[in-house]
Design a protein around this motif. Structure first.
Motif, PDB file in Angstrom:
ATOM      1  N   GLY A 336      93.878 -92.210   3.964  1.00  0.00           N
ATOM      2  CA  GLY A 336      95.049 -92.459   4.795  1.00  0.00           C
ATOM      3  C   GLY A 336      96.249 -92.895   3.984  1.00  0.00           C
ATOM      4  N   ARG A 337      96.015 -93.750   2.996  1.00  0.00           N
ATOM      5  CA  ARG A 337      97.134 -94.167   2.139  1.00  0.00           C
ATOM      6  C   ARG A 337      97.694 -92.979   1.366  1.00  0.00           C
ATOM      7  NH1 ARG A 337      93.984 -99.011   1.920  1.00  0.00           N
ATOM      8  NH2 ARG A 337      92.660 -98.197   0.251  1.00  0.00           N
ATOM      9  N   TRP A 338      96.802 -92.141   0.871  1.00  0.00           N
ATOM     10  CA  TRP A 338      97.236 -90.934   0.149  1.00  0.00           C
ATOM     11  C   TRP A 338      98.040 -90.018   1.061  1.00  0.00           C
ATOM     12  CZ3 TRP A 338      96.401 -85.722   0.840  1.00  0.00           C
ATOM     13  CH2 TRP A 338      96.701 -84.885  -0.240  1.00  0.00           C
ATOM     14  N   LEU A 339      97.539 -89.814   2.284  1.00  0.00           N
ATOM     15  CA  LEU A 339      98.220 -88.929   3.225  1.00  0.00           C
ATOM     16  C   LEU A 339      99.573 -89.497   3.621  1.00  0.00           C
ATOM     17  CD1 LEU A 339      98.236 -86.428   5.033  1.00  0.00           C
ATOM     18  CD2 LEU A 339      96.933 -87.735   6.736  1.00  0.00           C
ATOM     19  N   SER A 340      99.659 -90.796   3.830  1.00  0.00           N
ATOM     20  CA  SER A 340     100.943 -91.414   4.187  1.00  0.00           C
ATOM     21  C   SER A 340     101.997 -91.163   3.112  1.00  0.00           C
ATOM     22  CB  SER A 340     100.771 -92.934   4.388  1.00  0.00           C
ATOM     23  OG  SER A 340     100.026 -93.203   5.545  1.00  0.00           O
ATOM     24  N   GLU A 341     101.587 -91.277   1.857  1.00  0.00           N
ATOM     25  CA  GLU A 341     102.527 -91.032   0.757  1.00  0.00           C
ATOM     26  C   GLU A 341     102.993 -89.581   0.745  1.00  0.00           C
ATOM     27  OE1 GLU A 341     100.452 -92.222  -2.727  1.00  0.00           O
ATOM     28  OE2 GLU A 341     100.534 -94.381  -2.259  1.00  0.00           O
ATOM     29  N   ARG A 342     102.069 -88.664   0.951  1.00  0.00           N
ATOM     30  CA  ARG A 342     102.436 -87.239   0.952  1.00  0.00           C
ATOM     31  C   ARG A 342     103.361 -86.918   2.133  1.00  0.00           C
ATOM     32  NH1 ARG A 342      99.681 -88.304  -2.786  1.00  0.00           N
ATOM     33  NH2 ARG A 342     101.768 -88.942  -3.408  1.00  0.00           N
ATOM     34  N   LEU A 343     103.110 -87.529   3.286  1.00  0.00           N
ATOM     35  CA  LEU A 343     103.955 -87.271   4.448  1.00  0.00           C
ATOM     36  C   LEU A 343     105.336 -87.891   4.282  1.00  0.00           C
ATOM     37  CD1 LEU A 343     101.405 -87.687   7.391  1.00  0.00           C
ATOM     38  CD2 LEU A 343     102.319 -85.559   6.437  1.00  0.00           C
ATOM     39  N   THR A 344     105.414 -89.015   3.603  1.00  0.00           N
ATOM     40  CA  THR A 344     106.723 -89.601   3.295  1.00  0.00           C
ATOM     41  C   THR A 344     107.524 -88.651   2.413  1.00  0.00           C
ATOM     42  OG1 THR A 344     105.870 -91.857   3.489  1.00  0.00           O
ATOM     43  CG2 THR A 344     107.895 -91.561   2.213  1.00  0.00           C
ATOM     44  N   GLU A 345     106.873 -88.021   1.457  1.00  0.00           N
ATOM     45  CA  GLU A 345     107.536 -87.024   0.611  1.00  0.00           C
ATOM     46  C   GLU A 345     107.985 -85.825   1.441  1.00  0.00           C
ATOM     47  OE1 GLU A 345     104.565 -86.139  -2.261  1.00  0.00           O
ATOM     48  OE2 GLU A 345     104.714 -88.098  -3.279  1.00  0.00           O
ATOM     49  N   LEU A 346     107.153 -85.430   2.410  1.00  0.00           N
ATOM     50  CA  LEU A 346     107.509 -84.316   3.290  1.00  0.00           C
ATOM     51  C   LEU A 346     108.783 -84.644   4.066  1.00  0.00           C
ATOM     52  CD1 LEU A 346     106.216 -81.556   4.493  1.00  0.00           C
ATOM     53  CD2 LEU A 346     105.625 -83.011   6.434  1.00  0.00           C
ATOM     54  N   ALA A 347     108.865 -85.867   4.601  1.00  0.00           N
ATOM     55  CA  ALA A 347     110.042 -86.273   5.357  1.00  0.00           C
ATOM     56  C   ALA A 347     111.290 -86.269   4.487  1.00  0.00           C
ATOM     57  CB  ALA A 347     109.821 -87.657   5.969  1.00  0.00           C
ATOM     58  N   ALA A 348     111.138 -86.640   3.229  1.00  0.00           N
ATOM     59  CA  ALA A 348     112.290 -86.653   2.320  1.00  0.00           C
ATOM     60  C   ALA A 348     112.770 -85.246   1.999  1.00  0.00           C
ATOM     61  CB  ALA A 348     111.921 -87.385   1.031  1.00  0.00           C
ATOM     62  N   ASP A 349     111.864 -84.274   2.066  1.00  0.00           N
ATOM     63  CA  ASP A 349     112.209 -82.903   1.678  1.00  0.00           C
ATOM     64  C   ASP A 349     112.684 -82.038   2.845  1.00  0.00           C
ATOM     65  OD1 ASP A 349     111.532 -83.501  -0.906  1.00  0.00           O
ATOM     66  OD2 ASP A 349     109.507 -82.681  -0.782  1.00  0.00           O
ATOM     67  N   PHE A 350     112.402 -82.453   4.089  1.00  0.00           N
ATOM     68  CA  PHE A 350     112.759 -81.636   5.253  1.00  0.00           C
ATOM     69  C   PHE A 350     113.534 -82.482   6.254  1.00  0.00           C
ATOM     70  CE2 PHE A 350     109.175 -79.374   3.477  1.00  0.00           C
ATOM     71  CZ  PHE A 350     109.537 -78.034   3.607  1.00  0.00           C
ATOM     72  N   ASP A 351     114.767 -82.109   6.523  1.00  0.00           N
ATOM     73  CA  ASP A 351     115.601 -82.849   7.470  1.00  0.00           C
ATOM     74  C   ASP A 351     115.046 -82.805   8.886  1.00  0.00           C
ATOM     75  OD1 ASP A 351     117.341 -83.507   5.431  1.00  0.00           O
ATOM     76  OD2 ASP A 351     118.730 -81.847   5.844  1.00  0.00           O
ATOM     77  N   VAL A 352     114.295 -81.743   9.204  1.00  0.00           N
ATOM     78  CA  VAL A 352     113.754 -81.632  10.566  1.00  0.00           C
ATOM     79  C   VAL A 352     112.589 -82.578  10.797  1.00  0.00           C
ATOM     80  CG1 VAL A 352     114.495 -79.246  10.883  1.00  0.00           C
ATOM     81  CG2 VAL A 352     112.220 -79.719   9.923  1.00  0.00           C
ATOM     82  N   VAL A 353     112.115 -83.233   9.749  1.00  0.00           N
ATOM     83  CA  VAL A 353     111.093 -84.262   9.915  1.00  0.00           C
ATOM     84  C   VAL A 353     111.809 -85.595  10.103  1.00  0.00           C
ATOM     85  CG1 VAL A 353     109.140 -85.474   8.875  1.00  0.00           C
ATOM     86  CG2 VAL A 353     109.407 -83.001   8.535  1.00  0.00           C
ATOM     87  N   GLY A 354     111.887 -86.038  11.356  1.00  0.00           N
ATOM     88  CA  GLY A 354     112.622 -87.266  11.650  1.00  0.00           C
ATOM     89  C   GLY A 354     111.909 -88.499  11.145  1.00  0.00           C
ATOM     90  N   GLU A 355     110.588 -88.522  11.288  1.00  0.00           N
ATOM     91  CA  GLU A 355     109.818 -89.687  10.859  1.00  0.00           C
ATOM     92  C   GLU A 355     108.356 -89.283  10.711  1.00  0.00           C
ATOM     93  OE1 GLU A 355     109.941 -94.301  11.982  1.00  0.00           O
ATOM     94  OE2 GLU A 355     109.067 -93.098  13.600  1.00  0.00           O
ATOM     95  N   THR A 356     107.666 -89.922   9.772  1.00  0.00           N
ATOM     96  CA  THR A 356     106.207 -89.821   9.680  1.00  0.00           C
ATOM     97  C   THR A 356     105.653 -91.233   9.815  1.00  0.00           C
ATOM     98  OG1 THR A 356     106.191 -90.028   7.262  1.00  0.00           O
ATOM     99  CG2 THR A 356     106.332 -87.796   8.192  1.00  0.00           C
ATOM    100  N   ARG A 357     104.476 -91.353  10.438  1.00  0.00           N
ATOM    101  CA  ARG A 357     103.940 -92.688  10.692  1.00  0.00           C
ATOM    102  C   ARG A 357     102.451 -92.583  11.004  1.00  0.00           C
ATOM    103  NH1 ARG A 357     107.723 -91.364  14.934  1.00  0.00           N
ATOM    104  NH2 ARG A 357     106.551 -90.546  16.716  1.00  0.00           N
ATOM    105  N   GLY A 358     101.761 -93.706  10.850  1.00  0.00           N
ATOM    106  CA  GLY A 358     100.348 -93.750  11.192  1.00  0.00           C
ATOM    107  C   GLY A 358      99.562 -94.690  10.312  1.00  0.00           C
ATOM    108  N   ARG A 359      98.246 -94.731  10.551  1.00  0.00           N
ATOM    109  CA  ARG A 359      97.304 -95.484   9.737  1.00  0.00           C
ATOM    110  C   ARG A 359      96.061 -94.634   9.525  1.00  0.00           C
ATOM    111  NH1 ARG A 359      97.600-101.029   8.870  1.00  0.00           N
ATOM    112  NH2 ARG A 359      99.085-102.228  10.138  1.00  0.00           N
ATOM    113  N   GLY A 360      95.465 -94.753   8.349  1.00  0.00           N
ATOM    114  CA  GLY A 360      94.237 -94.029   8.091  1.00  0.00           C
ATOM    115  C   GLY A 360      94.431 -92.547   8.310  1.00  0.00           C
ATOM    116  N   LEU A 361      93.488 -91.931   9.026  1.00  0.00           N
ATOM    117  CA  LEU A 361      93.598 -90.510   9.341  1.00  0.00           C
ATOM    118  C   LEU A 361      94.020 -90.322  10.797  1.00  0.00           C
ATOM    119  CD1 LEU A 361      90.622 -89.071   7.272  1.00  0.00           C
ATOM    120  CD2 LEU A 361      93.077 -88.973   6.777  1.00  0.00           C
TER     121      LEU A 361
END
Length: 441
Positions: A336-361
């Motif tokens: 989950g920590r790994w996925l959160s980091e990757r999704l944060t990178e996704l949000a930084a790269d795509f303006d259409v991603v308003g927010e990523t959030r969660g815990r674990g899987l």
């Protein structure tokens, strides 16, 4: 059609169209066989499952230990009504839940689903407190029967279904991304959001409060994670009014967030905890658990379920807990920590991603329309059209991705907890490609 004749996707879909009441077919992947994190349809197509039957098969599809436990019990007996005939699987599972649930939660009632667990918990709260009213959250989801539907804060599920029970009211969800003009710190937002519950109690109830019902992470609401300090304050407010705090862990329980139960992340012990979904890895089982003082408010006959605590499902649940405690929960926290980091990178790269959030899987990706202003605030408008298109294209590429949220614009990462980092990486790579092709970013 003979049962011995081979089926196809087309045949199964026709039978559903003719004989099954329509509910929700948006994923559109008939399943012939499933193993761990993959499913296969009747035409031989294979898919990576990142939704796990709506967050159910936590220890993987067709887990061997769970299947063996269910089969062994099947060879003994199938049914006797566990509230008429005491049996070993129910007794052992009840004791096991007393060990793994937080705090002094000790006595469980077994039913068949999350909806039934919520209904039973409300009845228990009413019996214990002698009060009737219940506060739930806007955008929350607690089931589709008339009682649990009254707690569900989304008109989509209630269309043409009123009236439900009339003693339920709703407070705003702790949805900071779309909270009107919210610029406070996380701790200030937690206090303000919890204060809304106090306000609703003061303005919309008649001083007859039995329970406040919340999800520690709002699944159908769009993977909304309340800020630190929020649940603690909600518990205080609830107890100040002589009511019980019911924490609905139907979707968040059994390792989903990197702890056995999500409320453990904030060290809050509910007065009643509801469970289902991942409890038996796909066999129908639900439960609600309470301390003896509260549980003993039920007299014999106050509540009953003919099939609740089915011994096969309880045997499967015992094996599921063994599997989870064998390392899967700890691994889920790391993944989950790994996925959160990757999704944060996704949000930084795509303006259409308003927010990523969660815990674990249990992670969400909120997609937005940059050309329009969203409801109630200055955040971009939800883009449910893009979310549906992305999920459809991922399915064409062999990946099953759920879509949810109050505005139907949140992509949902809720795979079997046994999913590998490589499989998650494959999903992320496909998502990046699909978003780039859909948006020209």
């Amino acid at each position: 059609m003979s049962r011995n004749e081979p089926s196809s996707n087309e045949t199964i879909e026709r039978q559903y169209e003719e004989y099954v009441m329509p509910i929700w077919k948006s994923l559109n992947v008939p399943i012939r066989r499933a193993t761990d994190c993959t499913v296969e349809d009747f035409d031989g197509n294979e898919y990576l499952d990142v939704f796990s039957g709506i967050s159910v098969t936590n220890v993987g599809h067709r887990n061997g230990a769970v299947a063996d436990a269910a089969t062994a019990q099947l060879d003994e007996f199938v049914h006797g009504c566990s509230y008429v005939h005491p049996n070993r699987p129910v007794a052992e599972l009840a004791e096991r839940l007393a060990e793994i649930t937080p705090g002094d939660l000790r006595k469980s009632f077994f039913c068949n689903s999350g909806t039934e667990a919520v209904e039973g918990a409300i009845k228990l709260a009413r019996k214990y407190t002698g009060s009737k009213e219940v506060v739930a959250l806007e955008m929350g989801f607690h089931g589709r029967t008339l009682g649990s539907l009254a707690l569900t804060g989304n008109h989509t599920y209630k269309h043409d279904m009123g009236p439900t029970i009339n003693d339920a009211v709703h407070a705003p969800a702790p949805y900071r991304y779309r909270w009107p003009d919210e610029t406070r710190s996380a701790s200030e937002f937690a206090a303000r959001s919890a204060a809304e519950i106090e306000h609703v109690i003061g303005t919309h109830t008649s001083d007859d409060l039995a329970a406040v019902v919340v999800e520690p992470i709002m699944g159908e609401g769009g993977i909304i994670v309340p800020p630190e300090g929020w649940l603690e304050r909600v518990r205080e407010i609830t107890h100040d009014h002589g009511a019980l705090l019911i924490v609905d862990e139907v979707q968040t329980g059994y390792g989903r967030t990197g702890a056995m139960f999500a409320s453990e992340h904030v060290d809050v012990t509910p007065d009643i905890l509801t469970q289902a979904k991942g409890i038996a890895n796909g066999l129908p089982l639900g439960a609600f658990t309470a301390p003896p003082e509260i549980a003993d408010a039920f007299d014999a006959g106050d509540h009953l379920s003919t099939f609740g605590g089915n011994p096969i499902a309880c045997a499967a649940a015992l094996a599921t807990i063994d599997e989870l405690q064998g390392g899967i929960v700890a691994e889920t926290a790391e993944k989950g920590r790994w996925l959160s980091e990757r999704l944060t990178e996704l949000a930084a790269d795509f303006d259409v991603v308003g927010e990523t959030r969660g815990r674990g899987l249990m992670q969400g990706v909120e997609l937005v329309d940059l050309s329009a202003t969203g409801p109630r605030d200055a955040a971009p408008a939800p883009d449910k059209t893009l979310a549906a298109a992305v999920a459809d294209e991922l399915r064409e590429r062999g990946i099953i991705m759920g879509v949810g949220g109050y505005y139907k614009n949140v992509l949902r990462f809720q795979p079997p907890l046994t999913i590998s980092t490589e499989q998650l990486d494959r999903t992320l790579a496909a998502l990046r490609t699909v978003l780039a092709e859909a948006t020209d970013e």
